[in-house]
Design a protein around this motif. Structure first.
Motif, PDB file in Angstrom:
ATOM      1  N   GLU A 191       7.991 -93.901  54.169  1.00 55.52           N
ATOM      2  CA  GLU A 191       8.777 -93.741  55.382  1.00 55.52           C
ATOM      3  C   GLU A 191       9.430 -95.088  55.686  1.00 55.52           C
ATOM      4  OE1 GLU A 191       8.069 -93.058  60.142  1.00 55.52           O
ATOM      5  OE2 GLU A 191       6.396 -93.286  58.771  1.00 55.52           O
ATOM      6  N   VAL A 192      10.740 -95.121  55.709  1.00 59.20           N
ATOM      7  CA  VAL A 192      11.422 -96.383  55.982  1.00 59.20           C
ATOM      8  C   VAL A 192      12.155 -96.282  57.305  1.00 59.20           C
ATOM      9  CG1 VAL A 192      12.317 -98.208  54.537  1.00 59.20           C
ATOM     10  CG2 VAL A 192      12.263 -95.878  53.687  1.00 59.20           C
ATOM     11  N   GLY A 193      12.587 -97.432  57.769  1.00 56.39           N
ATOM     12  CA  GLY A 193      13.291 -97.447  59.042  1.00 56.39           C
ATOM     13  C   GLY A 193      12.310 -97.776  60.133  1.00 56.39           C
ATOM     14  N   GLY A 194      12.807 -98.477  61.117  1.00 55.20           N
ATOM     15  CA  GLY A 194      11.927 -98.899  62.193  1.00 55.20           C
ATOM     16  C   GLY A 194      11.025-100.021  61.711  1.00 55.20           C
ATOM     17  N   LEU A 195      10.218-100.546  62.596  1.00 58.67           N
ATOM     18  CA  LEU A 195       9.290-101.603  62.206  1.00 58.67           C
ATOM     19  C   LEU A 195       7.846-101.135  62.296  1.00 58.67           C
ATOM     20  CD1 LEU A 195      10.814-104.885  63.690  1.00 58.67           C
ATOM     21  CD2 LEU A 195      10.632-104.222  61.303  1.00 58.67           C
ATOM     22  N   PHE A 196       7.639 -99.910  62.821  1.00 56.07           N
ATOM     23  CA  PHE A 196       6.274 -99.399  62.954  1.00 56.07           C
ATOM     24  C   PHE A 196       6.206 -97.951  62.497  1.00 56.07           C
ATOM     25  CE2 PHE A 196       6.640-102.610  66.304  1.00 56.07           C
ATOM     26  CZ  PHE A 196       5.614-103.452  65.920  1.00 56.07           C
ATOM     27  N   SER A 197       5.041 -97.527  62.031  1.00 54.93           N
ATOM     28  CA  SER A 197       4.824 -96.107  61.781  1.00 54.93           C
ATOM     29  C   SER A 197       4.697 -95.419  63.135  1.00 54.93           C
ATOM     30  CB  SER A 197       3.544 -95.901  60.989  1.00 54.93           C
ATOM     31  OG  SER A 197       3.585 -96.673  59.819  1.00 54.93           O
ATOM     32  N   ARG A 198       4.849 -94.098  63.085  1.00 54.48           N
ATOM     33  CA  ARG A 198       4.874 -93.359  64.348  1.00 54.48           C
ATOM     34  C   ARG A 198       3.631 -93.610  65.204  1.00 54.48           C
ATOM     35  NH1 ARG A 198       7.039 -88.284  62.191  1.00 54.48           N
ATOM     36  NH2 ARG A 198       8.666 -89.685  61.469  1.00 54.48           N
ATOM     37  N   GLU A 199       2.481 -93.599  64.508  1.00 55.55           N
ATOM     38  CA  GLU A 199       1.236 -93.684  65.285  1.00 55.55           C
ATOM     39  C   GLU A 199       1.062 -95.036  65.971  1.00 55.55           C
ATOM     40  OE1 GLU A 199       1.512 -93.136  62.059  1.00 55.55           O
ATOM     41  OE2 GLU A 199      -0.113 -94.001  60.865  1.00 55.55           O
ATOM     42  N   PHE A 200       1.775 -96.058  65.465  1.00 55.97           N
ATOM     43  CA  PHE A 200       1.602 -97.373  66.063  1.00 55.97           C
ATOM     44  C   PHE A 200       2.709 -97.706  67.070  1.00 55.97           C
ATOM     45  CE2 PHE A 200      -0.867 -97.947  62.127  1.00 55.97           C
ATOM     46  CZ  PHE A 200      -2.041 -98.412  62.684  1.00 55.97           C
ATOM     47  N   GLN A 201       3.714 -96.817  67.125  1.00 55.90           N
ATOM     48  CA  GLN A 201       4.900 -97.086  67.929  1.00 55.90           C
ATOM     49  C   GLN A 201       4.563 -97.634  69.316  1.00 55.90           C
ATOM     50  OE1 GLN A 201       7.939 -95.602  66.166  1.00 55.90           O
ATOM     51  NE2 GLN A 201       8.637 -97.486  67.090  1.00 55.90           N
ATOM     52  N   ASP A 202       3.735 -96.954  70.002  1.00 59.83           N
ATOM     53  CA  ASP A 202       3.420 -97.359  71.372  1.00 59.83           C
ATOM     54  C   ASP A 202       1.986 -97.836  71.525  1.00 59.83           C
ATOM     55  OD1 ASP A 202       6.003 -96.669  72.402  1.00 59.83           O
ATOM     56  OD2 ASP A 202       5.415 -94.574  72.071  1.00 59.83           O
ATOM     57  N   ALA A 203       1.312 -98.010  70.390  1.00 54.56           N
ATOM     58  CA  ALA A 203      -0.081 -98.460  70.459  1.00 54.56           C
ATOM     59  C   ALA A 203      -0.146 -99.915  70.883  1.00 54.56           C
ATOM     60  CB  ALA A 203      -0.732 -98.275  69.095  1.00 54.56           C
ATOM     61  N   PRO A 204      -1.224-100.325  71.528  1.00 55.96           N
ATOM     62  CA  PRO A 204      -1.375-101.734  71.858  1.00 55.96           C
ATOM     63  C   PRO A 204      -1.592-102.547  70.582  1.00 55.96           C
ATOM     64  CG  PRO A 204      -3.385-100.521  72.362  1.00 55.96           C
ATOM     65  CD  PRO A 204      -2.370 -99.518  71.976  1.00 55.96           C
ATOM     66  N   SER A 244      -2.980-104.572  67.656  1.00 57.13           N
ATOM     67  CA  SER A 244      -4.287-104.641  67.005  1.00 57.13           C
ATOM     68  C   SER A 244      -4.042-105.132  65.590  1.00 57.13           C
ATOM     69  CB  SER A 244      -4.932-103.264  66.970  1.00 57.13           C
ATOM     70  OG  SER A 244      -4.146-102.409  66.156  1.00 57.13           O
ATOM     71  N   PHE A 245      -5.091-105.410  64.858  1.00 58.87           N
ATOM     72  CA  PHE A 245      -4.943-105.889  63.493  1.00 58.87           C
ATOM     73  C   PHE A 245      -4.207-104.851  62.645  1.00 58.87           C
ATOM     74  CE2 PHE A 245      -6.557-106.392  59.128  1.00 58.87           C
ATOM     75  CZ  PHE A 245      -6.055-107.659  58.880  1.00 58.87           C
ATOM     76  N   ALA A 246      -4.582-103.579  62.845  1.00 64.92           N
ATOM     77  CA  ALA A 246      -3.969-102.504  62.072  1.00 64.92           C
ATOM     78  C   ALA A 246      -2.473-102.422  62.344  1.00 64.92           C
ATOM     79  CB  ALA A 246      -4.644-101.177  62.410  1.00 64.92           C
ATOM     80  N   LYS A 247      -2.103-102.695  63.605  1.00 62.82           N
ATOM     81  CA  LYS A 247      -0.694-102.629  63.953  1.00 62.82           C
ATOM     82  C   LYS A 247       0.087-103.759  63.271  1.00 62.82           C
ATOM     83  CE  LYS A 247       2.560-102.168  67.737  1.00 62.82           C
ATOM     84  NZ  LYS A 247       2.797-101.838  69.129  1.00 62.82           N
ATOM     85  N   VAL A 248      -0.538-104.947  63.191  1.00 62.15           N
ATOM     86  CA  VAL A 248       0.109-106.071  62.525  1.00 62.15           C
ATOM     87  C   VAL A 248       0.322-105.741  61.050  1.00 62.15           C
ATOM     88  CG1 VAL A 248      -0.152-108.486  61.850  1.00 62.15           C
ATOM     89  CG2 VAL A 248      -0.803-107.772  64.149  1.00 62.15           C
ATOM     90  N   VAL A 249      -0.700-105.162  60.402  1.00 57.35           N
ATOM     91  CA  VAL A 249      -0.576-104.770  58.996  1.00 57.35           C
ATOM     92  C   VAL A 249       0.555-103.771  58.835  1.00 57.35           C
ATOM     93  CG1 VAL A 249      -1.725-103.591  57.081  1.00 57.35           C
ATOM     94  CG2 VAL A 249      -2.990-105.242  58.485  1.00 57.35           C
ATOM     95  N   ASP A 250       0.613-102.826  59.760  1.00 64.83           N
ATOM     96  CA  ASP A 250       1.671-101.821  59.722  1.00 64.83           C
ATOM     97  C   ASP A 250       3.044-102.471  59.864  1.00 64.83           C
ATOM     98  OD1 ASP A 250       2.467 -98.992  59.730  1.00 64.83           O
ATOM     99  OD2 ASP A 250       3.228 -99.514  61.732  1.00 64.83           O
ATOM    100  N   LEU A 251       3.110-103.468  60.751  1.00 66.94           N
ATOM    101  CA  LEU A 251       4.375-104.190  60.943  1.00 66.94           C
ATOM    102  C   LEU A 251       4.801-104.869  59.650  1.00 66.94           C
ATOM    103  CD1 LEU A 251       6.626-105.474  62.708  1.00 66.94           C
ATOM    104  CD2 LEU A 251       5.033-107.298  63.247  1.00 66.94           C
ATOM    105  N   LEU A 252       3.825-105.539  59.006  1.00 71.60           N
ATOM    106  CA  LEU A 252       4.153-106.250  57.770  1.00 71.60           C
ATOM    107  C   LEU A 252       4.641-105.278  56.696  1.00 71.60           C
ATOM    108  CD1 LEU A 252       1.308-108.913  57.556  1.00 71.60           C
ATOM    109  CD2 LEU A 252       3.713-109.250  58.132  1.00 71.60           C
ATOM    110  N   LYS A 253       4.065-104.085  56.664  1.00 73.11           N
ATOM    111  CA  LYS A 253       4.461-103.084  55.675  1.00 73.11           C
ATOM    112  C   LYS A 253       5.920-102.695  55.859  1.00 73.11           C
ATOM    113  CE  LYS A 253       0.214-100.538  54.701  1.00 73.11           C
ATOM    114  NZ  LYS A 253      -0.478 -99.339  55.210  1.00 73.11           N
TER     115      LYS A 253
END
Lengths: 328, 358
Positions: free
Chosen positions: A168-181, A183-192
């Protein structure tokens, strides 16, 4: 030194006033304004109270006042940190910029870092191995990079990632992290997600930087002081990096200062639009299109401010690095 | 006294370029003795600089040493006595550790362009410190070491020591206020001062030989005299050979004990300075000497010049390369036979058919 910086800051202030006024004028130039478009839109939908609502808006945003007065109100508020409201988002400009500036900065900084980490060593290799196979390949690749617009590359990468990688490309976050606070997982998702726009930005940015680095270094390598350094018995690597590159890289500092800082605000708007990134670039382009003037004006003032601060920083760095340059 | 330091034997350097091969140095043979000054003279492009660079394995691309050898007689101390070790420089890796020890450490070099021979972003002191830090080692004295054979332990020089050496070297090359000038950047120094700094860098590592590649060409005459004086003074105090490359006959007469004259990559004559100036044998040398203007000798004649042009390096004349311009050209001989290296007097050699009895 301090006096010099103070004087430069003074110039920046004057420039900002001029630029903000001129940009205000230019955004105003096309016939009509945001509300005339809005009115047509509402009327087309058959909204009978359209005229009344628009008049209300007009009064609220002060659009019924003459241009100079509006500029005065906006600029005096601007100083206090109130950049006005966006018509389209119907929210304060401060809020919109605040939401997106962080992502813009992260993307810009990673793009710039990647660009420089790639461009400098490749440029140095290309110059020290002039006309070798490696240099020829670099030359071809950089010309492709120079010729290919970023948004086209973005489309190609988008297509490739979707069809081949199934990512899934586009955006900087996956859907589940879009509005999440955060967290480490969110940073990893951002890097991806981040590597794609950073890579695209780096390819287009690297190409020109490699050419400049290569050219500068080739000039420097022909200088007698390089041969003199070699004749002192220094290792070839020391000759190249400590003497030649150290002198050849100075002009690039200016590029870093004057191009990188404004890029943090609204760089690569086209690529960001294609990739649907939550950065300032697409918002800025959109604001210009629909004459969302306080938003557009504010971003523009920031771009100009960053450009001039970047130039100042570049000059100060250059003066610190090169003893021949003196600030007066 | 006349113990050889550098022996160059039949050195050949070629440049393979798109239009063909240039024989930049074609069979140069000469010897530089310890403490001696050898002058190399010739027109621009005759191969003087390339010869010098070949000694340091610094021939610029696409140049290549294609033949001959350069023997460096290195003196090393072993068991208290000195022995001489012969290093063939042409066999060393041009970027290897061995040649880098010789470059700067044992053979120093100064260049034609003092204005741009110093890296603009480093001070005079840091240039000297860089060279000293690379090549000069301080023996570590072990107190109470009772060994007959002292182990030579060395350490690198400290920053403070390097600075002291730098100041001392700047003083020795005649830079005023060396304690302050040590921190000066190249652009804050005049051309003459920069060349003094270059000399200070080269001499700070106490080399056995200094290659001076037209060191005064870019300087005005009064500064030139000062620089030459400094080089001679320092040479006397440190027992160092000098290979002095120039196209200035007046300068070489002042500096050199022995002179090689080069033309189109070949050494055409070699003799002591006195003989070169008073009894030149090769027609090219004679022609060169005639082209010097004489002070106080007012003449209505035009200054003599060598007729013709320097030949195209891709299309060298047959036989003796000088024959199209030679005033003593012997048709049928000079354009057919390549002259060989012939002894024409005691320690006097020339490459000319006049002395070969053909």
């Amino acid at each position: 030194m301090l006096a010099y910086i103070a004087r430069r800051l003074g110039y920046i202030l004057i420039m900002l006033v001029l630029v903000s006024f001129v940009s205000f004028l230019i955004i105003e130039l096309p016939p009509g304004d945001y509300l005339t478009q809005k009115l047509q839109e509402l009327q087309a939908r058959g909204d009978r109270s359209a005229e009344m609502r628009i008049a209300e808006y007009r009064a609220r945003y002060g659009l019924d006042k003459p241009l100079l007065e509006r500029y005065w109100i906006w600029s005096t508020h601007f100083i206090k940190g109130d950049f006005g409201d966006s018509f389209e988002f119907e929210r304060p400009v401060t809020e919109i910029i605040g939401q997106r500036a962080g992502m813009s900065a992260i993307l810009a900084i990673s793009t710039i870092t990647l660009t420089w980490l790639l461009a400098i060593p490749i440029g140095v290799y290309s110059a020290t191995h002039q006309y070798s196979i490696g240099d020829q390949i670099t030359t071809i690749v950089t010309f492709i990079g120079l010729g290919m617009p970023g948004f086209l590359l973005a489309l190609i990468v988008l297509f490739f990632a979707m069809t081949v990688l199934g990512q899934e490309v586009g955006g900087l976050f996956s859907r589940e992290f879009q509005d999440a606070p955060w967290s480490f997982a969110k940073v990893v998702d951002l890097l991806k997600h981040l590597w794609i726009p950073a890579f695209i930005g780096a390819v287009t940015g690297t190409a020109s930087l490699i050419r400049i680095m290569r050219g500068n270094l080739l000039d420097t390598l022909g200088q007698p002081f390089v041969e003199a350094a070699r004749a002192r018995g220094l290792k070839e690597r020391t000759v190249i990096w400590k003497h030649a590159v150290r002198v050849a890289i100075n002009p690039l500092i200016v590029i870093l200062g004057s191009e990188a800082l404004p890029q943090i605000i609204a760089g690569n708007a086209l690529v960001a639009t294609v990739l649907n990134l939550p950065t300032l670039g697409p918002v800025y382009v959109r604001a210009l299109q629909v004459q969302d003037m306080y938003l557009a004006g504010t971003v523009l003032v920031f771009i100009v401010g960053m450009t001039m601060i970047g130039n100042l920083l570049a000059d100060l760095t250059l003066a610190a690095l090169d003893p021949r340059i003196r600030l007066e | 006294m006349s113990e050889p330091l550098i022996e160059v034997k039949d050195l050949k350097v070629q440049f393979n370029v798109r239009d063909g091969i240039i024989h930049a140095v074609d069979g140069a043979t000469f010897t530089i003795n310890r403490g001696q000054t050898l002058g190399i003279i010739g027109e621009s492009g005759c191969g003087k600089s390339v010869t010098a660079k070949a000694i340091l394995r610094m021939v610029p691309r696409p140049g290549k040493v294609t033949g001959g050898e350069i023997l460096y007689h290195r003196r090393i101390k072993s068991n208290g006595s000195e022995i001489t070790d012969i290093v063939n420089i042409t066999e060393l890796d041009p970027d290897g550790e061995e040649i880098r020890k010789i470059r700067g450490g044992e053979i120093g070099m100064i260049f034609q362009e003092p204005m741009s021979s110093l890296t603009p972003v480093y001070t005079a002191g840091s240039h000297i410190g860089e060279a000293v830090g690379l090549h000069r080692l301080v023996p570590i004295r072990k107190v109470g070491a009772q060994m007959v054979e002292t182990i030579q332990a060395h350490r690198r020089i400290s920053k403070q020591e390097a600075r002291e050496i730098a100041i001392d070297m700047l003083r020795r090359v005649g830079i005023p206020k060396p304690e302050q000038r040590v921190d000066a950047y190249p652009h804050q120094l005049s051309g003459g001062q920069r060349q003094r700094v270059m000399i200070a860098i080269a001499l700070s590592c106490e080399p056995k030989m200094l290659i001076a590649d037209e060191p005064t060409t870019a300087l005005d005459v009064s500064i030139e005299a000062q620089i030459l004086d400094i080089m001679r003074e320092l040479q006397e105090t440190v027992d160092m050979a000098i290979m002095f490359i120039t196209h200035n006959l007046g300068v070489v007469a002042e500096m050199a004990e022995e002179i090689c004259v080069m033309y189109m990559g070949k050494i055409v004559e070699r003799a002591s300075a006195v003989e070169i100036f008073y009894e030149p044998q090769h027609p090219y040398t004679r022609a060169l000497l005639k082209s010097i203007p004489h002070v106080g000798k007012k003449s209505r004649e035009r200054l003599a010049s060598i007729k013709g042009m320097v030949p195209d390096p891709f299309n060298l004349p047959s036989g003796c390369v000088f024959h199209p311009r030679c005033p003593e050209y012997m048709p049928g001989k000079c354009d057919r036979i390549v002259p060989s290296w012939t002894q024409v007097g005691e320690n006097h050699w020339a490459r000319c058919l006049l002395y070969e009895g053909v």
